[in-house]
Design an enzyme around this catalytic site. Sequence first.
Site, PDB file in Angstrom:
ATOM      1  N   TYR A 126      74.800  92.496   0.328  1.00  0.00           N
ATOM      2  CA  TYR A 126      75.052  93.086   1.828  1.00  0.00           C
ATOM      3  C   TYR A 126      76.292  94.059   1.605  1.00  0.00           C
ATOM      4  CZ  TYR A 126      72.543  88.858   3.476  1.00  0.00           C
ATOM      5  OH  TYR A 126      71.468  88.225   3.993  1.00  0.00           O
ATOM      6  N   ASP A 154      68.516  94.752   6.969  1.00  0.00           N
ATOM      7  CA  ASP A 154      68.059  94.309   8.071  1.00  0.00           C
ATOM      8  C   ASP A 154      69.016  93.412   8.899  1.00  0.00           C
ATOM      9  OD1 ASP A 154      68.097  92.160   6.407  1.00  0.00           O
ATOM     10  OD2 ASP A 154      65.863  92.003   6.336  1.00  0.00           O
ATOM     11  N   ARG A 161      70.734  81.554  14.733  1.00  0.00           N
ATOM     12  CA  ARG A 161      69.768  80.442  14.292  1.00  0.00           C
ATOM     13  C   ARG A 161      70.137  79.297  15.155  1.00  0.00           C
ATOM     14  NH1 ARG A 161      70.539  82.841   8.296  1.00  0.00           N
ATOM     15  NH2 ARG A 161      69.929  84.955   8.949  1.00  0.00           N
ATOM     16  N   HIS A 241      63.182  89.449   6.602  1.00  0.00           N
ATOM     17  CA  HIS A 241      64.080  88.435   6.427  1.00  0.00           C
ATOM     18  C   HIS A 241      63.761  86.810   6.492  1.00  0.00           C
ATOM     19  CE1 HIS A 241      68.564  88.906   5.278  1.00  0.00           C
ATOM     20  NE2 HIS A 241      68.717  87.560   5.231  1.00  0.00           N
ATOM     21  N   ARG A 276      52.241  81.776   0.871  1.00  0.00           N
ATOM     22  CA  ARG A 276      52.162  80.555   0.606  1.00  0.00           C
ATOM     23  C   ARG A 276      51.231  80.339  -0.265  1.00  0.00           C
ATOM     24  NH1 ARG A 276      56.363  81.453   1.915  1.00  0.00           N
ATOM     25  NH2 ARG A 276      57.737  80.601   4.065  1.00  0.00           N
TER      26      ARG A 276
HETATM   27  C1  LIG Z   1      67.656  79.661   3.507  1.00  0.00           C
HETATM   28  C2  LIG Z   1      67.439  81.395   3.184  1.00  0.00           C
HETATM   29  C3  LIG Z   1      68.474  82.060   2.750  1.00  0.00           C
HETATM   30  C4  LIG Z   1      68.176  83.324   2.721  1.00  0.00           C
HETATM   31  N1  LIG Z   1      69.277  84.059   2.197  1.00  0.00           N
HETATM   32  C5  LIG Z   1      69.232  85.388   1.982  1.00  0.00           C
HETATM   33  C6  LIG Z   1      70.243  86.266   1.518  1.00  0.00           C
HETATM   34  O1  LIG Z   1      71.261  85.842   1.025  1.00  0.00           O
HETATM   35  N2  LIG Z   1      70.003  87.425   1.403  1.00  0.00           N
HETATM   36  C7  LIG Z   1      68.786  88.132   1.646  1.00  0.00           C
HETATM   37  O2  LIG Z   1      68.738  89.425   1.391  1.00  0.00           O
HETATM   38  N3  LIG Z   1      67.820  87.515   2.142  1.00  0.00           N
HETATM   39  C8  LIG Z   1      67.912  86.171   2.297  1.00  0.00           C
HETATM   40  N4  LIG Z   1      66.970  85.195   2.906  1.00  0.00           N
HETATM   41  C9  LIG Z   1      65.683  86.034   3.067  1.00  0.00           C
HETATM   42  C10 LIG Z   1      64.745  86.153   2.084  1.00  0.00           C
HETATM   43  O3  LIG Z   1      65.249  86.602   0.854  1.00  0.00           O
HETATM   44  C11 LIG Z   1      63.239  86.356   2.283  1.00  0.00           C
HETATM   45  O4  LIG Z   1      63.255  87.671   3.088  1.00  0.00           O
HETATM   46  C12 LIG Z   1      62.643  85.373   3.137  1.00  0.00           C
HETATM   47  O5  LIG Z   1      63.055  83.785   2.882  1.00  0.00           O
HETATM   48  C13 LIG Z   1      61.130  85.637   2.708  1.00  0.00           C
HETATM   49  O6  LIG Z   1      60.155  84.889   3.604  1.00  0.00           O
HETATM   50  P1  LIG Z   1      59.561  83.372   3.029  1.00  0.00           P
HETATM   51  O7  LIG Z   1      60.836  82.313   2.878  1.00  0.00           O
HETATM   52  O8  LIG Z   1      58.724  82.954   4.250  1.00  0.00           O
HETATM   53  O9  LIG Z   1      58.980  83.437   1.720  1.00  0.00           O
HETATM   54  C14 LIG Z   1      66.979  84.007   2.888  1.00  0.00           C
HETATM   55  C15 LIG Z   1      66.106  83.269   3.280  1.00  0.00           C
HETATM   56  C16 LIG Z   1      66.170  81.827   3.523  1.00  0.00           C
HETATM   57  C17 LIG Z   1      64.874  81.292   3.868  1.00  0.00           C
HETATM   58  C1  LIG Z   2      74.243  82.601   4.732  1.00  0.00           C
HETATM   59  C2  LIG Z   2      73.808  83.989   4.632  1.00  0.00           C
HETATM   60  C3  LIG Z   2      74.669  84.908   3.579  1.00  0.00           C
HETATM   61  C4  LIG Z   2      72.397  84.065   3.990  1.00  0.00           C
HETATM   62  C5  LIG Z   2      71.260  83.805   5.081  1.00  0.00           C
HETATM   63  O1  LIG Z   2      71.280  82.786   5.688  1.00  0.00           O
HETATM   64  C6  LIG Z   2      70.265  84.807   5.352  1.00  0.00           C
HETATM   65  O2  LIG Z   2      70.457  85.869   4.723  1.00  0.00           O
HETATM   66  O3  LIG Z   2      69.376  84.527   5.982  1.00  0.00           O
END
Ligand SMILES: Cc1cc2nc3c(=O)[nH]c(=O)nc-3n(C[C@H](O)[C@H](O)[C@H](O)COP(=O)(O)O)c2cc1C
Ligand SMILES: CC(C)CC(=O)C(=O)O
Length: 348
Positions: A126, A154, A161, A241, A276
């Site tokens: 970010y 995004d 949440r 995301h 999945r």
């Molecule tokens: C627990 C969690 C943490 C995430 N943290 C980040 C992050 O730090 N940066 C980011 O760009 N996306 C983050 N994401 C989004 C993922 O990169 C991705 O877009 C998303 O999980 C894809 O969907 P899926 O979990 O259904 O495969 C996060 C998603 C989850 C579930």
């Molecule tokens: C804690 C954040 C930095 C990461 C996260 O949860 C997300 O990007 O969805």
Amino acid sequence: MISLADAERAAATLLEPAHYDFFAGGADDERTLRSNVDAFDRHRLLPRVLRGVGKRDLGVEVLGQPLSMPVMVAPTAFHRLAHPDGEVGTARAAAASGTVMILSMAATQPVEQVAATGVRLWFQMYVQPDRAFTERLVRRVEAAGCAALVVSVDSPVFGRRLRDLRHDFGDLPAGLACENMRESGTGPPRAVAFDAALDWSVVGWLRGITTLPIVLKGILHPDDARLAVGHGADAVIVSNHGGRQLDGAVASIDALPAVVEAVGGRLPVLLDGGVRRGTDVVTALALGAAAVAVGRPVLWGLTVAGEHGVRQVLELLRDDLDRAMVLCGADRVAALTRDVVHVGRCSW
Ligand SMILES: Cc1cc2nc3c(=O)[nH]c(=O)nc-3n(C[C@H](O)[C@H](O)[C@H](O)COP(=O)(O)O)c2cc1C
Ligand SMILES: CC(C)CC(=O)C(=O)O
């Protein structure tokens, strides 16, 4: 563990509820979170037969890097909440599976340590309002050997949440921190900031400070995909995301075709969200994605058995994809053409 759903069920019994909900949850009413999976469910495949698919090649090349299969690891925060192996464990598994890991800026192990596993690493960030810090971080990830910069676009603000609010989950437990947010590797970590003032000029700014390929993560609108091309991005990731930002945003797989059309082959289009099954990968590839990334399933594998669990999840997906491809009559990714995907009723 014979499916990714098994991995989630097992992880749910192992994790503290607040941590499970942080990983599993999405923003607000979780409509987009559900849609990502449901939308794949709405797609059906029209398999081809008698195509001589005795030998398959699942390999693809993305940004000049060969992957053994078109499935990468999406960036997710806080891997040490899942398992002590943390991001290093995930990296070892990704390396063993011959794929790229996108490391989150909110990783709980330093980029240098993760890179030392030998995995092909892309770094997700970010862009911070403190641009001098951002530039120092870019230098750091370059020095660690990361092969691309994945900029999440995004997240002008953090999604709301409800599961985290209900658990009052905000801070990492003692002993865990965002290791890449430490100024010199040892100082106190900064908080990850979200910058609603970011605009398209950030791509030019990044281009001016690094020669690394720039990947924009979180593109859904075809006009934004055109702007990404125009501003010199090297790839885009169609993503909402994982339903954690704008609740009500379109499902990733539903947004993909228009983005692919807008980009017109000028750069690779990747996708994450709700993948999945091997058939989901087939659907995304046939609709024009160069590869997909998986987020939560990797966290479930990591929770269940650390590095080994992530390896199992990735190999389950590979096996599933191979079978889906044979059953569709495709011996390589390029053979998955758009006509293999069907939505709605057959009209004959
Ligand atoms: C627990 C969690 C943490 C995430 N943290 C980040 C992050 O730090 N940066 C980011 O760009 N996306 C983050 N994401 C989004 C993922 O990169 C991705 O877009 C998303 O999980 C894809 O969907 P899926 O979990 O259904 O495969 C996060 C998603 C989850 C579930
Ligand atoms: C804690 C954040 C930095 C990461 C996260 O949860 C997300 O990007 O969805």
